[in-house]
Design an enzyme around this catalytic site. Sequence first.
Site: not given
Length: 143
Positions: A47, A49, A77, A80
């Site tokens: 992801h 992040e 999410c 993260c």
Amino acid sequence: MALALDEARAAGARGEVPIGAVVCAPDGKVLAQAGNQTLERRDPTAHAEILVIRAACAALGSERLPGCRLYVTLEPCPMCASAISQARIAVLIYGASDPKSGGVEGGPRVFTHPQSHHVPEIVNGIGEVEAAALLRSFFAARR
């Protein structure tokens, strides 16, 4: 947030979910920027992040990012959000909320959990309209 939105657009152009992130040092210098790369890397943890946290830590030679700001186009999410807490990010700024999969306002609300060792300052809604439009457009084209 403009750089994070640029990264989101680039991720979408590559076929990735259009989410972008940027980490800035306490002095405002950009330490890292990335868009989602889960498909490219064949890695469910890639992801935006996570990628910028890893790159910023490498740039600083540290496992923590105290005083740093993280800009991300979509509410992180739970995975993260936990990484943000572990990295000791000082300020989390995000655009669009994610009622389905978010881990900050929606879902498990990671930062309110008693096992969350660090809670960043949270600023939401920055770049929300553009971030949400990118996501809507991306998913509408795939339906």
